[in-house]
Design a protein around this motif. Structure first.
Motif, PDB file in Angstrom:
ATOM      1  N   GLU A  24      53.543  39.220  36.784  1.00  0.00           N
ATOM      2  CA  GLU A  24      53.341  40.277  35.798  1.00  0.00           C
ATOM      3  C   GLU A  24      54.109  41.507  36.222  1.00  0.00           C
TER       4      GLU A  24
ATOM      5  N   GLU B 256      53.233  45.059  36.347  1.00  0.00           N
ATOM      6  CA  GLU B 256      52.609  46.079  37.186  1.00  0.00           C
ATOM      7  C   GLU B 256      51.749  45.434  38.271  1.00  0.00           C
TER       8      GLU B 256
ATOM      9  N   PRO C  92      48.703  45.100  40.835  1.00  0.00           N
ATOM     10  CA  PRO C  92      47.360  45.680  40.865  1.00  0.00           C
ATOM     11  C   PRO C  92      47.238  46.635  42.053  1.00  0.00           C
ATOM     12  N   THR C  93      46.502  47.717  41.859  1.00  0.00           N
ATOM     13  CA  THR C  93      46.387  48.724  42.919  1.00  0.00           C
ATOM     14  C   THR C  93      44.979  48.814  43.502  1.00  0.00           C
ATOM     15  N   SER C  94      44.062  47.980  43.029  1.00  0.00           N
ATOM     16  CA  SER C  94      42.708  47.960  43.566  1.00  0.00           C
ATOM     17  C   SER C  94      42.245  46.513  43.667  1.00  0.00           C
ATOM     18  N   TRP C  95      41.223  46.299  44.471  1.00  0.00           N
ATOM     19  CA  TRP C  95      40.676  44.943  44.607  1.00  0.00           C
ATOM     20  C   TRP C  95      40.147  44.457  43.258  1.00  0.00           C
TER      21      TRP C  95
ATOM     22  N   ALA D  25      41.195  45.261  40.265  1.00  0.00           N
ATOM     23  CA  ALA D  25      42.329  44.921  39.398  1.00  0.00           C
ATOM     24  C   ALA D  25      42.966  43.601  39.827  1.00  0.00           C
ATOM     25  N   LEU D  26      43.038  43.359  41.126  1.00  0.00           N
ATOM     26  CA  LEU D  26      43.610  42.105  41.613  1.00  0.00           C
ATOM     27  C   LEU D  26      42.723  40.932  41.197  1.00  0.00           C
ATOM     28  N   LYS D  27      41.414  41.088  41.372  1.00  0.00           N
ATOM     29  CA  LYS D  27      40.487  40.028  40.951  1.00  0.00           C
ATOM     30  C   LYS D  27      40.589  39.794  39.445  1.00  0.00           C
TER      31      LYS D  27
ATOM     32  N   ARG E 171      43.119  40.161  37.537  1.00  0.00           N
ATOM     33  CA  ARG E 171      44.339  39.408  37.260  1.00  0.00           C
ATOM     34  C   ARG E 171      44.167  37.931  37.634  1.00  0.00           C
TER      35      ARG E 171
ATOM     36  N   ASP F 226      42.049  36.147  34.951  1.00  0.00           N
ATOM     37  CA  ASP F 226      42.427  36.336  33.553  1.00  0.00           C
ATOM     38  C   ASP F 226      42.842  34.999  32.949  1.00  0.00           C
TER      39      ASP F 226
ATOM     40  N   TRP G 133      50.505  42.574  47.475  1.00  0.00           N
ATOM     41  CA  TRP G 133      49.490  43.362  46.785  1.00  0.00           C
ATOM     42  C   TRP G 133      48.243  43.510  47.646  1.00  0.00           C
TER      43      TRP G 133
END
Length: 192
Positions: free
Chosen positions: A70, A72, A74-77, A79-81, A83, A86, A133
């Motif tokens: 993708e 962008e 992810p900048t946080s745990w 957000a990574l989870k 993704r 998803d 990341w």
């Protein structure tokens, strides 16, 4: 021969890839013939071969489509989870179809050959992105790692794919499986 519109050609190519993913979800890589795929796409065999040299070429494009990074990072745990979990419908395919295709594509690329080499390269890229990341999130202080970022990335991918396989094999809905997968992801790091 009339000049082909690039937008039309791209749309047709994507239509074929989505048809292949749908076929692979139902029949697996080996069980999906080029005829199955062009019929699923509602196109002629000739249209299919305008875009893809052969089945291996098409399957390779399906792998790239499924594993494409993708834009962008992810900048946080969280957000990574998000993704990693998803599985919303993509381009008209339901989440179960996308997930079954994901599992079947991985299984279909285990033997030696071009598809195996393509899968290996794409997975290496996926793991490298994920490790980067994870490392960045750890350096921000949001998580502590229990192993290297690279090992964590591999473990996370194995966990997600294994749990998806387990859910599908047991006829569990993805909605029911996601909380278990999410809780498992939190076991790979220490949350601050």
């Amino acid at each position: 021969m009339p000049k082909r519109d690039p937008d039309h050609m791209n749309a047709q190519r994507e239509r074929i890839i989505l048809a292949a993913i749908a076929c692979i979800a139902r029949k697996g890589v080996e069980g999906s013939s080029m005829a199955d795929i062009w019929k699923e796409a509602g196109l002629s065999a000739g249209a299919l071969y305008v875009h893809f040299k052969n089945k291996d070429d098409l399957i390779g494009q399906c792998l790239r489509f499924q594993l494409a990074p993708e834009q962008e990072p992810p900048t946080s745990w969280g957000a990574l989870k998000a993704r990693m979990l998803d599985f919303n419908p993509k381009l008209g395919l339901d989440a179960t179809t996308v997930t079954r295709a994901r599992i079947n594509l991985r299984a279909g690329c285990m033997g030696p050959g071009q598809l195996h080499e393509t899968m290996k390269r794409l997975l290496d890229e996926q793991i490298a992105d994920l490790a980067r990341w994870i490392d960045e999130i750890a350096r921000s202080g949001a998580i502590d790692l229990q192993m290297s970022a690279h090992q964590t990335a591999k473990a996370i991918c194995a966990h997600v794919d294994g749990m998806l396989w387990f859910a599908l094999a047991r006829d569990q809905t993805l909605d029911d499986a996601l909380p278990e997968i999410s809780a498992g992801l939190d076991r790979f790091v220490t949350l601050d």
